[in-house]
Design a protein around this motif. Structure first.
Motif, PDB file in Angstrom:
ATOM      1  N   GLU A 278      39.433  46.976  45.559  1.00 56.35           N
ATOM      2  CA  GLU A 278      38.176  46.574  44.910  1.00 56.35           C
ATOM      3  C   GLU A 278      37.646  45.246  45.450  1.00 56.35           C
ATOM      4  OE1 GLU A 278      38.630  45.555  40.765  1.00 56.35           O
ATOM      5  OE2 GLU A 278      36.607  46.257  40.294  1.00 56.35           O
ATOM      6  N   SER A 280      34.485  43.420  43.799  1.00 53.57           N
ATOM      7  CA  SER A 280      33.407  43.628  42.833  1.00 53.57           C
ATOM      8  C   SER A 280      32.097  42.941  43.215  1.00 53.57           C
ATOM      9  CB  SER A 280      33.840  43.099  41.455  1.00 53.57           C
ATOM     10  OG  SER A 280      32.732  43.132  40.589  1.00 53.57           O
ATOM     11  N   ASP A 308      41.041  41.502  42.312  1.00 54.57           N
ATOM     12  CA  ASP A 308      40.642  42.850  42.717  1.00 54.57           C
ATOM     13  C   ASP A 308      41.708  43.890  42.381  1.00 54.57           C
ATOM     14  OD1 ASP A 308      39.697  41.082  45.644  1.00 54.57           O
ATOM     15  OD2 ASP A 308      38.360  41.713  44.020  1.00 54.57           O
TER      16      ASP A 308
END
Ligand code: GZL
Length: 324
Positions: A278, A280, A308
């Motif tokens: 991830e 974001s 993340d």
């Protein structure tokens, strides 16, 4: 007498501006009921960028921002010009995602000289030329080196063959995520001698360019069995190229990436992609919170690090609904 007063006022202003740029600290942010906030977006060429801009716009009202948001359409020079225009409009604070590490340094310095505090979001600048806590307040963002490292860890753990032939699709040339995701992955994967990176080329974080670059590299390296993309958009483009060439992503080619977009989570769920770390894009609420802390007089840490998650077939489907 009047002329002398005008001259000394101009001189005082010039000294203040110079002092502003020379002072060790970033400019303060006075607490106000409403703030004129600049958000100078670099481009809107993928879902990640679009989600980030929406996150700032959705936060504006609750954060008492009169938001000025611009879009530089992929040009660092235009992004610098957009910042100039915001300075001229008298913004109180600047949120800047610098498209590339070097060309945006002058914009950061100009904002400081104009007495405007800057927060770098989602990408950073060349630290040898501009420093957090001095030229800008702080960098709000992920650890891109760690993101690359975590992708490599997953490959090392999950690749069952004895010869990994890797094609790497790099992000925007000169950007901090591209530089750091490359160094994090490449250094870690080099620790396992089963793997070799046979080609590494920029697809500019875009799906279409990722597909085109993958088509070209596939011609030169038909034995590729791992694709590492610096973002999901390029990974999806690579999957398209591989399927067009009759390959089976997720079966005869391992696809690994970063971001956590909806299409990537779907591809993982469908067995075409192995992992995405991830990164974001939802910076609006964090920008609001950190700005408030700064306005209240708090000293802000030089790096407000975003944590993340890792998405694999174990958890991708559960997170599709919230993805962008
Ligand atoms: C990461 C951000 C990157 C994303 C890409 O913080 O700068 O830029 O990973 C986006 O998808 O284009």
């Amino acid at each position: 007498m009047k002329r002398r007063a005008i001259f000394s006022a101009a001189l005082a202003a010039a000294i203040a501006a110079t002092a502003g740029s020379a002072s060790a600290e970033p400019p303060p942010l006075k607490q106000k009921d409403r703030y004129k906030v600049g958000f100078a977006q670099m481009e809107s060429n993928n879902p990640w960028r679009i989600a980030e801009t929406k996150s700032f716009k959705d936060s504006a009202e609750s954060c008492n921002w009169d938001l000025i948001a611009t879009d530089a359409a992929g040009s660092a020079a235009k992004q610098v010009a957009d910042v100039d225009s915001m300075i001229a409009q008298g913004i109180d604070v600047l949120f800047l995602p610098p498209r590339e590490e070097k060309p945006l340094i002058p914009a950061v310095k100009k904002a400081k000289a104009a007495g405007i505090p800057t927060f770098l979001v989602d990408r950073s600048v060349d630290e040898s030329a501009a420093k957090a806590g001095e030229d800008y307040v702080s960098f709000l963002g992920s650890d891109f080196v760690d993101q690359g490292r975590r992708v490599a860890d997953w490959v090392i753990e999950n690749f069952k063959g004895d010869k990994g032939v890797i094609v790497e699709l790099e992000g925007t040339t000169g950007s901090s995520p591209a530089n750091d995701r490359k160094s994090g992955f490449d250094d870690r994967i080099a620790e396992d001698d089963r793997f070799r990176i046979v080609a590494s080329q920029s697809g500019d974080f875009s799906r279409d360019q990722g597909r085109q670059v993958m088509e070209t590299l596939l011609q030169a390296h038909p034995d590729v069995n791992i694709v590492y993309a610096h973002n999901d958009e390029m990974a999806i483009g690579a999957i398209q190229a591989l399927e067009l060439a009759g390959r089976k992503p997720g079966k005869d080619v391992m696809i690994v990436s970063i971001d956590g977009t909806r299409d990537a989570l779907q591809a993982i769920s469908d067995g075409k992609m192995g992992v995405t770390v991830e990164s974001s894009p939802f910076f609006g609420p964090l920008a609001c919170e950190v700005m408030e802390r700064y306005a209240s007089g708090e000293k802000i840490e030089p790096w407000v690090q975003v944590k993340d998650r890792v998405f694999t077939v174990e958890n991708a489907a559960d997170n599709i609904a919230d993805a962008y």
